[in-house]
Design an enzyme around this catalytic site. Structure first.
Site, PDB file in Angstrom:
ATOM      1  N   CYS A  64     -50.894   9.290  22.564  1.00  0.00           N
ATOM      2  CA  CYS A  64     -51.736   9.501  23.738  1.00  0.00           C
ATOM      3  C   CYS A  64     -53.007  10.251  23.336  1.00  0.00           C
ATOM      4  CB  CYS A  64     -50.946  10.297  24.779  1.00  0.00           C
ATOM      5  SG  CYS A  64     -51.623  10.213  26.434  1.00  0.00           S
ATOM      6  N   CYS A 101     -47.689   8.787  28.491  1.00  0.00           N
ATOM      7  CA  CYS A 101     -47.086   8.418  27.215  1.00  0.00           C
ATOM      8  C   CYS A 101     -46.047   9.453  26.812  1.00  0.00           C
ATOM      9  CB  CYS A 101     -48.141   8.368  26.109  1.00  0.00           C
ATOM     10  SG  CYS A 101     -49.264   6.984  26.218  1.00  0.00           S
TER      11      CYS A 101
END
Lengths: 294, 210
Positions: A273, A267
């Site tokens: 994330c 991410c």
């Protein structure tokens, strides 16, 4: 940490400068997508490091704001860390890395994955605010083109991509039309983020320091990515999810992990994330959450 | 020998109304509420708590906006109903702004709501530089107590109803005529003693003309 430096005015800029920038911001909100010229100041960092975004943030920020700064989605990169520290030192404001807790988010080249709300303002750092500049170098001409909404050249530019490559290859700073009128550079965000700008409940402000322009997209305003009927606008997709959190709906960065061709997709939005991993999601390369990898 | 004035003397009548208690903080607060008002048109924003009083006949809320926006770079037009020595003194002492000789020269204008027919007199910007249009601060007894107006456009999800007292007498059709030249147009902030309502030029507002 929150003891501000004395010797500077609150948020570094003097009050006369803030008033000038605030007036420009109000006009930018009143004419969505139009680039308002402003008397940009020299800032204590080089052009290209967010001098425009910082001036907008400095004119807007108050002592009760919570600031988040991201650089390509990450809170922990040099540009983000130094700008966050700049406002900690000159304004003494609270800072956060969590998107939901921020009232003011300054960004370089990403829109957070979490949906933004009405209590938030997103400030973009913009290197080249004029979307027509690569086709027409003269400011006097581009100004006239905007005045007359004469945007054929931009469609020709996109069409040439299709003629040469079979598709529109522009993948970042993808031009948009704001509220059916002005064509606007969304700053070098990936085109993956373009749909998030459309009818976003948060106010979006754009600051270009070198070019000395401020522009805005008010909340709930139509933002359409330019395309053709037979070549509709598309965003990037990936065949795999994030290697750490398994997300398949976020913008992924490729990270080289060794010199033998190893790589991973993670991410770009570090807060997104982290939140997912904290909630128990995990990707193929993730260590158990909370354990420091060796 | 000139006698030194004694301390218990009553204040001279030409002392201007006070400015912000904390100019940096209060100007920022006022700006953010004004920014919210123009970003979310038609939604009232509280602004009455920033100044104790303004120079007659300005509301304290109007005076707070003046302190936030005006300086040497902004010619200000004072509509006759609001053009008093107190207001001029307040503006020249706190803001240092030039007072415009004609409405068309003004970057900002202070108007009572009854002066709506003056809309056409102000500078609406040019197609190349629409940002040079005037911003009108219109004083009204109430931004919530008038005839209902339906607004649509940027900043509004579906439709926003608001009700500015006194904005009738053809005001809405005049505004629509001025703003038909978008991106040129006038940006309006309605001000009552406690609240403001923003109405930027791109927002369509359909009101009942009296």
């Amino acid at each position: 940490m929150n003891a501000p430096d004395t010797g500077y005015n609150f948020a570094y800029l003097d009050e006369q400068t803030k008033r000038m920038i605030r007036r420009a911001i109000l006009k930018a909100v009143a004419v969505p997508g139009y680039q308002v010229p402003f008397a940009g100041r020299e800032m204590p960092l080089p052009y290209g490091w967010g001098t425009g975004g910082i001036q907008v943030t400095a004119a807007v920020i108050g002592a009760d704001d919570t600031l988040k700064v991201i650089d390509q989605g990450a809170d922990d990169t040099t540009n983000a860390v130094s700008i966050r520290r700049f406002f900690q030192r000159t304004a003494g404001v609270a800072t956060t890395t969590e998107t939901e807790k921020a009232t003011l988010i300054q960004t370089r080249h990403r829109i957070p994955e979490a949906r933004l709300g009405e209590h938030q303002i997103l400030v973009y750092q913009v290197p080249i605010p004029e979307p027509l500049r690569w086709m027409e170098a003269r400011e006097s001409e581009t100004r006239k083109m905007h005045a007359l909404a004469e945007y054929g050249v931009m469609h020709v530019r996109l069409y040439e991509d299709i003629a040469h490559m079979g598709r529109i290859v522009k993948s970042y700073d993808y031009p948009v039309r704001v509220n059916g009128r002005y064509i606007m550079a969304p700053s070098p965000i990936p085109k993956f983020d373009n749909p998030k700008m459309d009818r976003m409940p948060a106010l979006q402000l754009f600051g270009a320091g070198r070019e000395k322009r401020i522009y805005a997209v008010p909340p709930y305003t139509r933002v359409e990515s330019l395309d053709f009927e037979d070549h509709p606008f598309e965003i990037q997709t990936w065949s795999e999810g994030c290697a750490l959190c398994g997300a398949t709906d976020s913008y992924l960065d490729e990270v080289v992990t060794d010199d033998r061709g190893g790589r991973m997709m993670v991410c770009s939005d570090t807060d997104h994330c982290d939140k997912r991993r904290a909630a128990g999601h995990s990707g193929p390369m993730a260590a158990p959450y909370g354990e420091t990898p060796r | 020998m000139i006698p030194f004035p004694s301390r218990d003397q009553t204040p001279a009548p030409n002392i201007p109304a006070p400015g912000f208690a904390d100019p940096v903080r209060d100007a920022q607060r006022c700006f953010r509420r004004l920014l919210a008002a123009l970003s979310y048109p038609g939604r009232p924003q509280e602004i009455g708590d920033l100044l104790p009083r303004g120079p007659e006949p300005l509301y304290s809320s109007t005076a707070a906006l003046c302190l936030t926006l005006f300086d040497v770079d902004t010619p200000v037009w004072l509509e006759p109903g609001l053009d008093t020595p107190e207001v001029r003194q307040f503006l020249s002492f706190h803001c240092g702004c030039p007072i415009a000789a004609h409405p068309g020269e003004a970057a900002f204008a202070l108007l009572p709501v009854a002066a709506a027919e003056r809309l056409a007199a102000f500078h609406v910007g040019t197609p190349e530089y629409p940002d040079r249009a005037a911003t009108l601060l219109i004083q009204t007894p109430s931004v919530t107590g008038g005839a209902p107006v339906a607004a649509t456009g940027p900043g509004i999800p579906e439709r926003q109803d608001f009700a500015v007292a006194g904005a009738n007498g053809g005001f809405w059709s005049r505004r629509a005529a001025v703003d038909a030249a978008f991106p040129c147009g006038l940006d309006i902030v309605f001000v009552d003693p406690r609240q403001i309502v923003g109405l930027p030029r791109g927002v369509h507002a359909i009101g009942e003309d009296a």
